[in-house]
Design an enzyme around this catalytic site. Structure first.
Site, mmCIF file in Angstrom:
data_model
loop_
_atom_site.group_PDB
_atom_site.id
_atom_site.type_symbol
_atom_site.label_atom_id
_atom_site.label_comp_id
_atom_site.label_asym_id
_atom_site.label_seq_id
_atom_site.Cartn_x
_atom_site.Cartn_y
_atom_site.Cartn_z
ATOM 1 N N ARG A 1 -9.716 7.120 4.545
ATOM 2 C CA ARG A 1 -9.106 6.213 3.882
ATOM 3 C C ARG A 1 -8.737 6.651 2.131
ATOM 4 N NH1 ARG A 1 -13.306 1.965 5.322
ATOM 5 N NH2 ARG A 1 -12.301 0.451 4.016
ATOM 6 N N ARG B 1 0.706 -1.043 -0.033
ATOM 7 C CA ARG B 1 -0.043 0.086 0.098
ATOM 8 C C ARG B 1 0.838 1.279 0.041
ATOM 9 N NH1 ARG B 1 -4.802 -2.386 2.263
ATOM 10 N NH2 ARG B 1 -6.506 -0.900 2.189
HETATM 11 P P1 B4P Z 1 -8.496 -3.631 3.936
HETATM 12 O O1 B4P Z 1 -9.134 -5.032 4.732
HETATM 13 O O2 B4P Z 1 -7.568 -4.029 2.960
HETATM 14 O O3 B4P Z 1 -9.679 -2.735 3.559
HETATM 15 P P2 B4P Z 1 -10.261 -2.105 1.986
HETATM 16 O O4 B4P Z 1 -9.086 -1.458 1.184
HETATM 17 O O5 B4P Z 1 -11.332 -1.345 2.458
HETATM 18 O O6 B4P Z 1 -10.790 -3.329 1.186
HETATM 19 P P3 B4P Z 1 -11.888 -4.131 1.280
HETATM 20 O O7 B4P Z 1 -11.561 -5.410 1.375
HETATM 21 O O8 B4P Z 1 -12.599 -3.894 2.510
HETATM 22 O O9 B4P Z 1 -12.927 -3.829 0.114
HETATM 23 P P4 B4P Z 1 -13.711 -5.095 -0.648
HETATM 24 O O10 B4P Z 1 -13.189 -4.198 -1.924
HETATM 25 O O11 B4P Z 1 -13.474 -6.433 -0.848
HETATM 26 O O12 B4P Z 1 -7.900 -2.497 4.857
HETATM 27 C C1 B4P Z 1 -8.432 -2.076 6.091
HETATM 28 C C2 B4P Z 1 -7.482 -1.022 6.910
HETATM 29 O O13 B4P Z 1 -6.295 -2.102 7.355
HETATM 30 C C3 B4P Z 1 -6.675 -0.008 5.951
HETATM 31 O O14 B4P Z 1 -7.562 1.154 5.885
HETATM 32 C C4 B4P Z 1 -5.537 0.251 6.838
HETATM 33 O O15 B4P Z 1 -5.675 0.813 8.268
HETATM 34 C C5 B4P Z 1 -5.256 -1.238 7.362
HETATM 35 N N1 B4P Z 1 -4.157 -1.828 6.329
HETATM 36 C C6 B4P Z 1 -4.578 -3.048 5.553
HETATM 37 N N2 B4P Z 1 -3.115 -3.183 4.994
HETATM 38 C C7 B4P Z 1 -2.337 -2.506 5.133
HETATM 39 C C8 B4P Z 1 -1.042 -1.984 4.755
HETATM 40 N N3 B4P Z 1 -0.515 -2.825 3.648
HETATM 41 N N4 B4P Z 1 -0.496 -1.170 5.207
HETATM 42 C C9 B4P Z 1 -1.182 -0.459 6.119
HETATM 43 N N5 B4P Z 1 -2.187 -0.403 6.660
HETATM 44 C C10 B4P Z 1 -2.971 -1.436 6.028
HETATM 45 O O16 B4P Z 1 -15.230 -4.922 -0.440
HETATM 46 C C11 B4P Z 1 -16.053 -3.803 -0.331
HETATM 47 C C12 B4P Z 1 -17.494 -3.828 -0.307
HETATM 48 O O17 B4P Z 1 -17.751 -4.062 -1.589
HETATM 49 C C13 B4P Z 1 -17.902 -5.355 0.264
HETATM 50 O O18 B4P Z 1 -18.959 -5.054 1.015
HETATM 51 C C14 B4P Z 1 -18.376 -6.206 -0.983
HETATM 52 O O19 B4P Z 1 -19.478 -6.991 -0.634
HETATM 53 C C15 B4P Z 1 -18.745 -5.068 -1.922
HETATM 54 N N6 B4P Z 1 -18.352 -5.440 -3.364
HETATM 55 C C16 B4P Z 1 -17.274 -5.876 -3.815
HETATM 56 N N7 B4P Z 1 -17.280 -5.986 -5.123
HETATM 57 C C17 B4P Z 1 -18.665 -5.525 -5.292
HETATM 58 C C18 B4P Z 1 -19.261 -5.314 -6.813
HETATM 59 N N8 B4P Z 1 -18.527 -5.817 -7.742
HETATM 60 N N9 B4P Z 1 -20.490 -4.782 -6.961
HETATM 61 C C19 B4P Z 1 -21.005 -4.279 -5.776
HETATM 62 N N10 B4P Z 1 -20.403 -4.641 -4.420
HETATM 63 C C20 B4P Z 1 -19.009 -5.004 -4.317
#
Ligand code: B4P
Length: 191
Positions: free
Chosen positions: A145, A89
């Site tokens: 974010r 990231r």
């Molecule tokens: P993550 O867990 O990586 O969260 P995210 O970026 O929000 O992705 P997420 O997995 O939630 O979303 P998704 O697209 O699957 O990070 C959370 C936090 O952890 C960060 O803010 C940071 O603090 C920390 N962190 C993590 N990695 C880090 C790193 N490398 N360095 C530093 N800090 C770090 O899904 C989102 C939603 O959309 C879901 O509800 C899903 O059902 C829906 N969705 C998905 N595809 C869809 C589609 N095609 N149509 C409709 N809805 C859809």
């Protein structure tokens, strides 16, 4: 080895598409978000430290997540490959990952970047927030974010573009149609 970086802004579908990729390709899924949330649930010192950062939507410091990923790679030496979800990231994370993989005689095969308009991202995350219990799925944290993403994470796409490894796909549509787009790219790579 087939080593994929799944990339995109918060809510782009990285975690969602990873689930389908694991089933089809038998790769080890490494999600730094999932690993950190497991630490929080387990009540570890790392979890307590990370929670206050994550709840605000800030990024956890590089040295912490780099060490976490290094441990996971070492614990999966027989893997056919990895799906990196939410990592790297930042540019220092990307540089560290290249070094870790080079030491194992392998490298990133490709970065697949999911493109989704911001209003769609916000609506997905707020919708998930209604049931997820995630403290970072509220409007203030989501805005932060996105800021973190624009400032620190987006440059990682250029890092891989400079290595000719960046593939951008439309992340809007049904889960199956997006998976088909990803498969279209992966058909050019072998494990
Ligand atoms: P993550 O867990 O990586 O969260 P995210 O970026 O929000 O992705 P997420 O997995 O939630 O979303 P998704 O697209 O699957 O990070 C959370 C936090 O952890 C960060 O803010 C940071 O603090 C920390 N962190 C993590 N990695 C880090 C790193 N490398 N360095 C530093 N800090 C770090 O899904 C989102 C939603 O959309 C879901 O509800 C899903 O059902 C829906 N969705 C998905 N595809 C869809 C589609 N095609 N149509 C409709 N809805 C859809």
């Amino acid at each position: 080895m087939l080593n994929i970086v799944l990339f995109g802004p918060p809510g782009a579908g990285k975690g969602t598409q990873s689930q389908s990729l694991i089933e089809k390709y038998s790769l080890v899924h490494l999600s730094t978000g999932d690993i950190l949330r497991a630490e929080i649930t387990g009540g570890t010192e790392l979890g307590k430290y990370a929670k206050q950062i994550m709840d605000k939507g800030d990024l956890v410091p590089d040295e912490v997540v780099i060490q976490m990923i290094s441990n996971k790679i070492d614990a999966n030496l027989a893997a056919k490959g990895f799906i990196f979800d939410g990592f790297p990231r930042t540019i220092p994370q990307a540089q560290a990952l290249d070094e870790m993989l080079a030491q194992k005689g392998t490298q990133i095969s490709c970065m697949i970047s999911l493109t989704v308009p911001e209003d769609e991202l916000v609506s997905r995350l707020l919708k998930r927030g209604q049931t997820s219990g995630r403290a970072d799925d509220n409007e203030t944290a989501i805005r932060n974010r996105f800021n973190e993403y624009m400032m620190k994470t987006l440059p990682v796409a250029s890092f891989y573009q400079n290595q000719n490894k960046l593939y951008q796909i439309d992340g809007v549509g049904s889960l199956d149609s997006i998976f088909d787009r990803i498969e279209g790219i992966l058909s050019h790579f072998s494990a």
